[in-house]
Motif scaffolding. Structure first.
Motif, PDB file in Angstrom:
ATOM      1  N   THR A 170     -87.764 -11.828 -17.101  1.00 30.30           N
ATOM      2  CA  THR A 170     -87.275 -12.226 -15.775  1.00 30.30           C
ATOM      3  C   THR A 170     -88.098 -11.613 -14.641  1.00 30.30           C
ATOM      4  OG1 THR A 170     -85.641 -10.439 -15.664  1.00 30.30           O
ATOM      5  CG2 THR A 170     -84.922 -12.545 -16.624  1.00 30.30           C
ATOM      6  N   LEU A 171     -88.892 -10.591 -14.939  1.00 32.50           N
ATOM      7  CA  LEU A 171     -89.760  -9.996 -13.925  1.00 32.50           C
ATOM      8  C   LEU A 171     -90.987 -10.874 -13.669  1.00 32.50           C
ATOM      9  CD1 LEU A 171     -89.753  -6.305 -15.217  1.00 32.50           C
ATOM     10  CD2 LEU A 171     -88.257  -7.320 -13.488  1.00 32.50           C
ATOM     11  N   TYR A 172     -91.225 -11.816 -14.569  1.00 37.88           N
ATOM     12  CA  TYR A 172     -92.425 -12.648 -14.538  1.00 37.88           C
ATOM     13  C   TYR A 172     -92.098 -14.069 -14.092  1.00 37.88           C
ATOM     14  CZ  TYR A 172     -94.450  -8.908 -17.331  1.00 37.88           C
ATOM     15  OH  TYR A 172     -94.908  -7.692 -17.771  1.00 37.88           O
ATOM     16  N   ALA A 173     -93.027 -14.681 -13.377  1.00 36.87           N
ATOM     17  CA  ALA A 173     -92.918 -16.104 -13.062  1.00 36.87           C
ATOM     18  C   ALA A 173     -93.130 -16.890 -14.356  1.00 36.87           C
ATOM     19  CB  ALA A 173     -93.968 -16.497 -12.024  1.00 36.87           C
ATOM     20  N   ASP A 174     -92.530 -18.063 -14.438  1.00 35.01           N
ATOM     21  CA  ASP A 174     -92.689 -18.902 -15.636  1.00 35.01           C
ATOM     22  C   ASP A 174     -94.147 -19.202 -15.937  1.00 35.01           C
ATOM     23  OD1 ASP A 174     -89.942 -18.973 -15.832  1.00 35.01           O
ATOM     24  OD2 ASP A 174     -89.746 -20.972 -14.953  1.00 35.01           O
ATOM     25  N   THR A 175     -94.956 -19.282 -14.906  1.00 35.17           N
ATOM     26  CA  THR A 175     -96.371 -19.635 -15.057  1.00 35.17           C
ATOM     27  C   THR A 175     -97.274 -18.415 -15.176  1.00 35.17           C
ATOM     28  OG1 THR A 175     -96.587 -19.707 -12.661  1.00 35.17           O
ATOM     29  CG2 THR A 175     -96.091 -21.796 -13.785  1.00 35.17           C
ATOM     30  N   SER A 176     -96.687 -17.222 -15.278  1.00 29.68           N
ATOM     31  CA  SER A 176     -97.460 -15.986 -15.359  1.00 29.68           C
ATOM     32  C   SER A 176     -98.416 -16.004 -16.547  1.00 29.68           C
ATOM     33  CB  SER A 176     -96.504 -14.795 -15.491  1.00 29.68           C
ATOM     34  OG  SER A 176     -97.231 -13.598 -15.607  1.00 29.68           O
TER      35      SER A 176
END
Length: 166
Positions: free
Chosen positions: A49-55
Motif C-alpha cells: 500500500t506504500l507503493y503506487a500500482d505502477t511502481s
C-alpha cells in the motif's frame, strides 16, 4: 508615490524569494514512508500500500524492473536462505531531495545484516536505496549493494553439497 510603489515591489520580491520550497531535508512525510517500508521489510510484513500500482523496483540492475508484487516475491525467495536478516539501526541516513525537474526522491544509506541458514555465516552489507514519490506513493525504488560475498558463499555451499553426493 513612486517611492511607495518601488518599496512595495521590493517587499513583494523579498517575500517571494524567502518562500522558496525546500529542496533538501532530513525530515518529511516521504522519509517516514521509507522508514515504514524498511520496518515492514525487517518484520517480513510485505505491504504494497506504500507503493503506487505502477511502481517499478530495480535491485542491482538497470533493466530488471519489478512490480510491487514481483518485489514481494523476490524478498520471499531470498528470505528462504536466511535464518535471520534485516536492516540495522547502525547510523542510518535518510534525506529527501526535490530535483530541478520537481521530482521528489528519498535516499537512504543503511547497514543490512543476514545469517545464512545453511551454515550460520553472517554478512554485514552497506546498502543504498532511493525512492521516487508522486502524491505520497512510491513510484520507483532503486537499490544497490555488493552481494558478491553472499553469492560466493552460496556457491561454496552448493559445491560442497555436490561433492558430498558424489
Amino acid at each position: 508615490m513612486k517611492k511607495l510603489l518601488l518599496l512595495g515591489l521590493a517587499i513583494i520580491l523579498f517575500t517571494n524569494c524567502n518562500q522558496q520550497e525546500k529542496r533538501y531535508t532530513q525530515q518529511s512525510p516521504e522519509i517516514e514512508i521509507v522508514k515504514k517500508a524498511i520496518e515492514n521489510y525487517n518484520n517480513k510484513k510485505y505491504d504494497i500500500t506504500l507503493y503506487a500500482d505502477t511502481s517499478k523496483t530495480l535491485f542491482n540492475s538497470s533493466k530488471a524492473l519489478m512490480s510491487p508484487s514481483e518485489t514481494i516475491a523476490y524478498h520471499k525467495t531470498n528470505d528462504a536462505i536466511y535464518s535471520s536478516r534485516g536492516f540495522t539501526n547502525e547510523d542510518p541516513e535518510y534525506e529527501m531531495v526535490v530535483t530541478d525537474d520537481g521530482e521528489t526522491w528519498v535516499n537512504c544509506w543503511l547497514n543490512w545484516k543476514g545469517t545464512l541458514a545453511a551454515n550460520n555465516k553472517e554478512f554485514d552489507i552497506p546498502i543504498h536505496l532511493t525512492y521516487r514519490f508522486i502524491d505520497g506513493k512510491i513510484v520507483r525504488e532503486v537499490g544497490f549493494w555488493d552481494a558478491s560475498a553472499i553469492a560466493l558463499e552460496l556457491q561454496a555451499i552448493e559445491a560442497e553439497k555436490t561433492a558430498s553426493e558424489n
